[in-house]
Design an enzyme around this catalytic site. Structure first.
Site, mmCIF file in Angstrom:
data_model
loop_
_atom_site.group_PDB
_atom_site.id
_atom_site.type_symbol
_atom_site.label_atom_id
_atom_site.label_comp_id
_atom_site.label_asym_id
_atom_site.label_seq_id
_atom_site.Cartn_x
_atom_site.Cartn_y
_atom_site.Cartn_z
ATOM 1 N N GLU A 142 -22.113 -4.409 -2.611
ATOM 2 C CA GLU A 142 -22.397 -5.550 -1.727
ATOM 3 C C GLU A 142 -22.522 -5.079 -0.273
ATOM 4 O O GLU A 142 -23.400 -5.554 0.464
ATOM 5 C CB GLU A 142 -21.301 -6.601 -1.862
ATOM 6 C CG GLU A 142 -21.593 -7.908 -1.184
ATOM 7 C CD GLU A 142 -22.744 -8.680 -1.788
ATOM 8 O OE1 GLU A 142 -23.743 -8.907 -1.055
ATOM 9 O OE2 GLU A 142 -22.667 -9.064 -2.955
ATOM 10 N N GLU B 198 -30.242 -4.818 3.852
ATOM 11 C CA GLU B 198 -30.876 -6.038 4.359
ATOM 12 C C GLU B 198 -30.993 -6.022 5.882
ATOM 13 O O GLU B 198 -32.028 -6.392 6.438
ATOM 14 C CB GLU B 198 -30.099 -7.274 3.900
ATOM 15 C CG GLU B 198 -30.275 -7.589 2.438
ATOM 16 C CD GLU B 198 -29.518 -8.828 2.004
ATOM 17 O OE1 GLU B 198 -28.739 -9.391 2.819
ATOM 18 O OE2 GLU B 198 -29.704 -9.244 0.850
#
Length: 119
Positions: A63, A70
């Site tokens: 994550e 991102e």
């Protein structure tokens, strides 16, 4: 020594950023805590702890990597670009695979214990 300690400061800064800005990181973080508390409650053995800890850590690490990817993609491609979207999708898929792995590990560990305790 200062550089070494700064490394920890930067790492905690990264954790803080992910926790504050990423809902999925928060969900996985709290799910991990619940799973670890369930492990304590059910008194799982050492091998089970190793697998459970690996699964929780893997999801959180992936994550964090997903978040970093991102942010980087948004930096280098602020406008829409099909390849930027593909990169983000692949990164999210890595999180999904790690989460499914964690779910399977949790089921393998907890289901037999719960069934045995119920009978």
């Amino acid at each position: 020594m200062k550089k070494f300690l700064n490394g920890f400061r930067f790492a905690f800064k990264g954790l803080s950023y992910a926790y504050k800005t990423q809902i999925n990181f928060k969900i996985h973080f709290f799910a991990g805590i619940l799973v670890l508390l369930l492990g304590l409650y059910l008194k799982i053995n050492q091998n089970q702890w190793l697998w459970l800890s690996l699964a929780v850590a893997l999801v959180l690490v992936v994550e964090l990597v997903n978040t970093a990817i991102e942010v980087l993609v948004d930096l280098v491609s602020p406008g829409y670009h099909i390849k930027a979207g593909i990169i983000k999708d692949i990164s999210a898929a890595a999180v999904l695979i790690s989460a499914v792995f964690a779910l399977v590990v949790g089921l393998i560990i907890f289901v037999p214990i719960i069934i045995n305790n119920a009978s």
